[in-house]
Scaffold this active site. Structure first.
Site, PDB file in Angstrom:
ATOM      1  N   LYS A  30       0.849  -1.202   0.000  1.00  0.00           N
ATOM      2  CA  LYS A  30       0.000   0.000   0.000  1.00  0.00           C
ATOM      3  C   LYS A  30       0.886   1.254   0.000  1.00  0.00           C
ATOM      4  O   LYS A  30       2.087   1.165   0.276  1.00  0.00           O
ATOM      5  CB  LYS A  30      -0.913  -0.016   1.227  1.00  0.00           C
ATOM      6  CG  LYS A  30      -0.170  -0.046   2.554  1.00  0.00           C
ATOM      7  CD  LYS A  30      -1.097  -0.299   3.741  1.00  0.00           C
ATOM      8  CE  LYS A  30      -0.315  -0.458   5.022  1.00  0.00           C
ATOM      9  NZ  LYS A  30      -1.163  -0.822   6.159  1.00  0.00           N
ATOM     10  N   ARG A 128     -10.904  -0.230  14.769  1.00  0.00           N
ATOM     11  CA  ARG A 128     -10.745   0.464  13.489  1.00  0.00           C
ATOM     12  C   ARG A 128     -11.705  -0.151  12.481  1.00  0.00           C
ATOM     13  O   ARG A 128     -12.646   0.493  12.057  1.00  0.00           O
ATOM     14  CB  ARG A 128      -9.279   0.363  13.039  1.00  0.00           C
ATOM     15  CG  ARG A 128      -8.954   1.201  11.840  1.00  0.00           C
ATOM     16  CD  ARG A 128      -7.462   1.250  11.558  1.00  0.00           C
ATOM     17  NE  ARG A 128      -6.905   0.001  11.069  1.00  0.00           N
ATOM     18  CZ  ARG A 128      -5.648  -0.142  10.643  1.00  0.00           C
ATOM     19  NH1 ARG A 128      -4.830   0.892  10.673  1.00  0.00           N
ATOM     20  NH2 ARG A 128      -5.208  -1.293  10.212  1.00  0.00           N
ATOM     21  N   HIS A 157      -6.056  -7.461  13.140  1.00  0.00           N
ATOM     22  CA  HIS A 157      -4.847  -6.627  13.088  1.00  0.00           C
ATOM     23  C   HIS A 157      -4.444  -6.269  14.510  1.00  0.00           C
ATOM     24  O   HIS A 157      -5.297  -5.919  15.328  1.00  0.00           O
ATOM     25  CB  HIS A 157      -5.138  -5.358  12.280  1.00  0.00           C
ATOM     26  CG  HIS A 157      -3.920  -4.540  11.959  1.00  0.00           C
ATOM     27  ND1 HIS A 157      -2.823  -5.067  11.306  1.00  0.00           N
ATOM     28  CD2 HIS A 157      -3.630  -3.235  12.200  1.00  0.00           C
ATOM     29  CE1 HIS A 157      -1.908  -4.101  11.155  1.00  0.00           C
ATOM     30  NE2 HIS A 157      -2.373  -2.996  11.698  1.00  0.00           N
ATOM     31  N   ARG A 214       1.461 -10.722   7.236  1.00  0.00           N
ATOM     32  CA  ARG A 214       1.310  -9.544   6.362  1.00  0.00           C
ATOM     33  C   ARG A 214       2.382  -8.516   6.653  1.00  0.00           C
ATOM     34  O   ARG A 214       2.114  -7.461   7.240  1.00  0.00           O
ATOM     35  CB  ARG A 214      -0.065  -8.879   6.596  1.00  0.00           C
ATOM     36  CG  ARG A 214      -1.277  -9.733   6.354  1.00  0.00           C
ATOM     37  CD  ARG A 214      -2.551  -8.891   6.408  1.00  0.00           C
ATOM     38  NE  ARG A 214      -2.671  -8.117   7.634  1.00  0.00           N
ATOM     39  CZ  ARG A 214      -3.249  -8.546   8.755  1.00  0.00           C
ATOM     40  NH1 ARG A 214      -3.790  -9.745   8.809  1.00  0.00           N
ATOM     41  NH2 ARG A 214      -3.295  -7.766   9.819  1.00  0.00           N
ATOM     42  N   TYR A 258      11.287  31.270   5.533  1.00  0.00           N
ATOM     43  CA  TYR A 258       9.999  31.893   5.841  1.00  0.00           C
ATOM     44  C   TYR A 258       9.861  32.156   7.335  1.00  0.00           C
ATOM     45  O   TYR A 258      10.260  31.327   8.159  1.00  0.00           O
ATOM     46  CB  TYR A 258       8.857  30.982   5.396  1.00  0.00           C
ATOM     47  CG  TYR A 258       8.679  30.930   3.891  1.00  0.00           C
ATOM     48  CD1 TYR A 258       8.386  32.092   3.172  1.00  0.00           C
ATOM     49  CD2 TYR A 258       8.789  29.726   3.206  1.00  0.00           C
ATOM     50  CE1 TYR A 258       8.209  32.042   1.791  1.00  0.00           C
ATOM     51  CE2 TYR A 258       8.620  29.665   1.840  1.00  0.00           C
ATOM     52  CZ  TYR A 258       8.320  30.831   1.129  1.00  0.00           C
ATOM     53  OH  TYR A 258       8.148  30.770  -0.220  1.00  0.00           O
ATOM     54  N   CYS A 305      10.784  24.767   3.022  1.00  0.00           N
ATOM     55  CA  CYS A 305       9.901  25.391   2.030  1.00  0.00           C
ATOM     56  C   CYS A 305       9.240  24.301   1.185  1.00  0.00           C
ATOM     57  O   CYS A 305       9.550  23.121   1.316  1.00  0.00           O
ATOM     58  CB  CYS A 305      10.697  26.302   1.096  1.00  0.00           C
ATOM     59  SG  CYS A 305      11.806  27.452   1.910  1.00  0.00           S
ATOM     60  N   ASP A 307       9.632  23.632  -2.006  1.00  0.00           N
ATOM     61  CA  ASP A 307      10.523  22.991  -2.976  1.00  0.00           C
ATOM     62  C   ASP A 307      11.986  22.996  -2.571  1.00  0.00           C
ATOM     63  O   ASP A 307      12.827  22.485  -3.308  1.00  0.00           O
ATOM     64  CB  ASP A 307      10.395  23.699  -4.330  1.00  0.00           C
ATOM     65  CG  ASP A 307       8.954  23.909  -4.708  1.00  0.00           C
ATOM     66  OD1 ASP A 307       8.217  22.905  -4.747  1.00  0.00           O
ATOM     67  OD2 ASP A 307       8.544  25.066  -4.915  1.00  0.00           O
TER      68      ASP A 307
END
Ligand SMILES: *Cc1c(COP(=O)(O)O)cnc(C)c1O
Length: 372
Positions: A30, A128, A157, A214, A258, A305, A307
């Site tokens: 996943k 869950r 689980h 798993r 920033y 930031c 990027d």
């Protein structure tokens, strides 16, 4: 990002050695295989003899099918009812724990002339997903049979398997699960493949393995509970690198980034790396995380930031063009992914899954052969 699929195969072999003969492995791919690339990872693992795959969403399953993967695939999440047709069409096994799931899959199965395969889920302490009692499981199982669904498995689980050495909560979950499955059998219903263990459950020992395990994080080389220490020689498979694109020599008092969140307390050399939170580096990584430039551990300074991010390389010989290791595979050292997860009070899982598909991926046989 450099991914070493041989390390993933090595980890799969290590985990296999811990299993009794005949215990199946269902690899968790996943979330883009925890950032490692879904299809490449799935192929490496299937080559290694992993029997089955699991994903979180129907879309992830369909993507694997579209990529030519034919192995059995379980969708772990609660599927949206309108996705029942896609599940059946792509031969994906659904997780089922409600009457509405059974009805939707039965309808899709009839429409396509197929008996859909499902795994029933039991909630034994995670709160869950899953049925909450033996009676509920029996009801759902009988509904499945009456409506032409094939019960391929029953699973639960573990909530606590990675947190503490104390096994009592996990043992209680396991006992509840086994009692629930026995009740099903006693009523004449075959549960199919019975499974519970995530990576932590596998490493805890054979009593948790049941018919199938798993593993997720351990396949990618990380111990689910690093505080246990490295009881097993897992190899992290992924590293993230970025090249220094600029170095500024600045006087004391200069602000960085920033919000001017970092003020240099001395004359400093501040280097810029072209990687930011859009690539998956947490914005708060300036609160203590380090990267490595050669042997030099450079703190991330200021706010990351979108990027880019800035590092303090004062006192090092770092130059523009040098490669910084942003997430290293060498657990235990400054600048490793595990060290950064520890500093930021998160887990390896989160840093791996956050890595964005925007980060170019280079496949390496060995990390030191990646040409970086
Ligand atoms: C993600 C997941 C796993 C794998 O867990 P790891 O801790 O990564 O081994 C196993 N089972 C379920 C239901 C999961 O959601």
């Amino acid at each position: 990002m450099v991914v070493d699929y041989e390390s993933i195969r090595h980890n799969a072999r290590l985990l296999r050695e811990k299993l009794a003969p005949g215990v199946r492995m269902m690899a968790c791919v996943k979330a883009y295989a925890y950032g490692h690339g879904t299809v490449e990872t799935a192929r490496a693992l299937l080559d290694e003899g992993i029997e089955e795959l699991c994903v979180a969403t129907v879309e992830e399953g369909c993507f694997l099918r579209a990529s030519g993967i034919h192995a059995p695939i379980l969708v772990l999440g609660a599927f949206p009812l309108e996705a029942a047709d896609a599940l059946v069409e792509h031969d994906l096994m659904a997780t089922v724990f409600a009457a509405s799931h059974v009805a939707a899959l039965a309808r899709a199965g009839r429409a396509q002339g197929i008996y859909p395969k499902v795994h029933l889920k039991v909630d034994t302490g995670m709160t869950r997903l899953g049925v909450r009692s033996e009676e509920e499981l029996l009801d759902i199982a009988q509904m499945c049979i009456a409506q032409g669904l094939i019960i391929a498995g029953v699973y639960t689980h573990f909530a606590f398997a990675d947190e503490a050495l104390d096994a009592s909560f996990t043992d209680c979950q396991l006992a509840t699960f086994q009692r629930t499955v026995s009740r099903l059998r006693a009523s004449g219903i075959e549960p199919g493949v019975v499974h519970a263990a995530n990576s932590a459950g596998i490493l805890r020992g054979p009593s948790y393995h049941l018919d199938m395990v798993r593993p997720g994080i351990a396949l990618y080389g990380y111990h689910p509970a690093p505080q246990w220490g490295q009881a097993v020689a897992l190899r992290p498979a992924l590293s993230v690198f970025a090249r220094i694109v600029r170095i500024a020599e600045v006087p004391a008092g200069t602000s960085v980034g920033y919000g001017c969140a970092h003020i240099c307390t001395r004359a400093s050399r501040i280097a810029t790396l072209p990687i930011g939170y859009a690539d998956g580096i947490p914005r708060a990584a300036g609160r203590g995380a380090q990267v490595r430039v050669g042997e030099f551990a450079a703190p991330i300074v200021g706010r990351v930031c979108m990027d880019q991010l800035m590092i303090d390389v004062t006192g090092s010989a770092a130059r523009v063009g040098d490669v910084a290791q942003v997430y290293g595979a060498d657990t235990g050292r400054a600048g490793s992914l595990q060290a950064t997860a520890d500093v930021l009070e998160t887990i390896s899982y989160e840093l791996l899954c956050r890595l964005s598909p925007r980060v170019p991926r280079v496949v390496a046989q060995r990390q030191d052969e990646a040409g970086i």
